[in-house]
Design a protein around this motif. Sequence first.
Motif, PDB file in Angstrom:
ATOM      1  N   LYS A 173       0.817  -1.219   0.000  1.00  0.00           N
ATOM      2  CA  LYS A 173       0.000   0.000   0.000  1.00  0.00           C
ATOM      3  C   LYS A 173       0.848   1.266   0.000  1.00  0.00           C
ATOM      4  N   SER A 174       2.158   1.122  -0.094  1.00  0.00           N
ATOM      5  CA  SER A 174       3.068   2.265  -0.007  1.00  0.00           C
ATOM      6  C   SER A 174       2.649   3.401  -0.939  1.00  0.00           C
ATOM      7  N   LYS A 175       2.782   4.636  -0.441  1.00  0.00           N
ATOM      8  CA  LYS A 175       2.461   5.804  -1.261  1.00  0.00           C
ATOM      9  C   LYS A 175       3.516   6.043  -2.334  1.00  0.00           C
ATOM     10  N   VAL A 176       4.745   5.596  -2.068  1.00  0.00           N
ATOM     11  CA  VAL A 176       5.808   5.773  -3.058  1.00  0.00           C
ATOM     12  C   VAL A 176       5.896   4.519  -3.918  1.00  0.00           C
ATOM     13  N   PRO A 177       6.391   4.641  -5.158  1.00  0.00           N
ATOM     14  CA  PRO A 177       6.531   3.461  -6.021  1.00  0.00           C
ATOM     15  C   PRO A 177       7.442   2.411  -5.387  1.00  0.00           C
ATOM     16  N   ILE A 178       7.290   1.179  -5.841  1.00  0.00           N
ATOM     17  CA  ILE A 178       7.987   0.047  -5.223  1.00  0.00           C
ATOM     18  C   ILE A 178       8.770  -0.736  -6.271  1.00  0.00           C
ATOM     19  N   ILE A 179       9.975  -1.157  -5.899  1.00  0.00           N
ATOM     20  CA  ILE A 179      10.674  -2.222  -6.626  1.00  0.00           C
ATOM     21  C   ILE A 179      10.592  -3.464  -5.749  1.00  0.00           C
ATOM     22  N   LEU A 180       9.912  -4.481  -6.238  1.00  0.00           N
ATOM     23  CA  LEU A 180       9.791  -5.745  -5.514  1.00  0.00           C
ATOM     24  C   LEU A 180      10.842  -6.701  -6.067  1.00  0.00           C
ATOM     25  N   ASN A 181      11.821  -7.020  -5.247  1.00  0.00           N
ATOM     26  CA  ASN A 181      12.959  -7.844  -5.637  1.00  0.00           C
ATOM     27  C   ASN A 181      12.777  -9.245  -5.067  1.00  0.00           C
ATOM     28  N   VAL A 182      12.457 -10.206  -5.935  1.00  0.00           N
ATOM     29  CA  VAL A 182      12.286 -11.596  -5.512  1.00  0.00           C
ATOM     30  C   VAL A 182      13.616 -12.302  -5.740  1.00  0.00           C
ATOM     31  N   LYS A 209      20.021  -1.746  -3.602  1.00  0.00           N
ATOM     32  CA  LYS A 209      20.228  -1.005  -2.353  1.00  0.00           C
ATOM     33  C   LYS A 209      20.987   0.292  -2.612  1.00  0.00           C
ATOM     34  N   ALA A 210      21.951   0.238  -3.533  1.00  0.00           N
ATOM     35  CA  ALA A 210      22.723   1.443  -3.860  1.00  0.00           C
ATOM     36  C   ALA A 210      21.817   2.521  -4.452  1.00  0.00           C
ATOM     37  N   TYR A 211      20.882   2.116  -5.319  1.00  0.00           N
ATOM     38  CA  TYR A 211      19.929   3.080  -5.871  1.00  0.00           C
ATOM     39  C   TYR A 211      19.041   3.658  -4.762  1.00  0.00           C
ATOM     40  N   ALA A 212      18.584   2.792  -3.859  1.00  0.00           N
ATOM     41  CA  ALA A 212      17.719   3.253  -2.762  1.00  0.00           C
ATOM     42  C   ALA A 212      18.449   4.244  -1.865  1.00  0.00           C
ATOM     43  N   GLN A 213      19.749   4.035  -1.682  1.00  0.00           N
ATOM     44  CA  GLN A 213      20.545   4.952  -0.862  1.00  0.00           C
ATOM     45  C   GLN A 213      20.827   6.258  -1.598  1.00  0.00           C
ATOM     46  N   PHE A 242      11.705   5.898  -3.636  1.00  0.00           N
ATOM     47  CA  PHE A 242      10.980   4.663  -3.929  1.00  0.00           C
ATOM     48  C   PHE A 242      11.295   3.674  -2.818  1.00  0.00           C
ATOM     49  N   LEU A 243      10.490   2.633  -2.746  1.00  0.00           N
ATOM     50  CA  LEU A 243      10.668   1.631  -1.702  1.00  0.00           C
ATOM     51  C   LEU A 243      11.215   0.352  -2.326  1.00  0.00           C
ATOM     52  N   LEU A 244      12.314  -0.146  -1.781  1.00  0.00           N
ATOM     53  CA  LEU A 244      12.876  -1.421  -2.217  1.00  0.00           C
ATOM     54  C   LEU A 244      12.367  -2.505  -1.276  1.00  0.00           C
TER      55      LEU A 244
END
Length: 407
Positions: A113-122, A138-142, A148-150
Amino acid sequence: MNFYKLLSNNCVRSLTKSINNKPIINPKFITSNTFIKRSYFTKSPNNLYSNNYDNYETINKQQQHQHQHQQLEFPEQRNNNSNNKKEEITAESFESKPLIVELDSKNFSEVIKSKVPIILNVYVNHGTVSPALTEALKAYAQEYPGCFLLANLDVDKNLEIANALKVEQLPTLFTLNKGQVLQQFVGLPDHETLDKLVNGLLKLSGGLIGNKSIEQLQTIAELFIKSNEIEKAIEIYENLLSNDTTQLLRTLLGFIQCYTNLNEPDQVEKYLSIIKEKFPNELDHKIIQSSKRILQLKKQVSQTVDSLYKTHNLTLEQIEDKLNNDPTNLDLKYDLSLLYYQIGEYEKSINQLLEILKINKKFTPKNDDQSNTDSAKNLIVKIFESLDSQDPLVIKSRKQLNNIWFS
């Protein structure tokens, strides 16, 4: 029944045998719903991640699929009675920390339900490719904290969720926005593909101002309002108003919330007039209606407080001291409730009124202007109406009021 139980021992041994101490297929990955294939890569001098054909492993060609408006389905949450407390999100933590979370059955539906876009990494936490891709993400998220949410899903620990997502090869990436799957990537994306993926999510957040996305700045401002740091929120909204038009209505509503909290009706009217001009269909928005109720009540409270203390000349601190010495004085509790409300301490204001009603359900304070005085019950109801009906404080306090009233 689990498909694994139907296999003969010889078949199981052949499926789970190891090559160079790496299992081709983990037996627990064989289920009645989905057969998840493992992919392994090794480093080579010419290609950082190349297929290791010497190990006789088949790697599917990297695929990219568009899934417009596909809704995620996932298992029911378990352990709803968990005693784990959520870490409270503050504006400072949201501003500085990358949004990275490990998914499981307990938090999956909430994270999506996150308000920010998500990258779902399986992924799996072994081999070469999955850990390398996870570190790159993780480097992009930092680099873009809060933009965005990783969300990392370890298949070894969450097989049922992976099955529900119909994952057939690892690693697999999904991009999501507001619960909808936008894209799916199978295998290891190259740097150019990852850049495009992240930039696409940043655009969904409204683009960047500095190194922060529009969505992130909006969320930080809203968190500042929640923590009553109004000046900091106003500073962000002024920045947004100067540099962004994609979320203009949200920015204007933010200004209205800020100046309502500061009890500055002229400033509220300034931004309300812009909404009337540009968004005439939004005049019934709950934030606008709440602002009107709050300002009306604050005006009434201000008039009452002025009338009360012109003769008594007491400060908030003096009333608190007097009440400590005389804790059953309901008139003092009522006066203190008005003062708390006037300065935006809504919970303290409501608590004083609830304490009054526990003692006397029909209490009305004694003063010279009875026509401008509400009973304790009427005042607390007006305070509820001036706030958001979904505010946890309002929901909790309404229950307390009902318990008191019908006891």
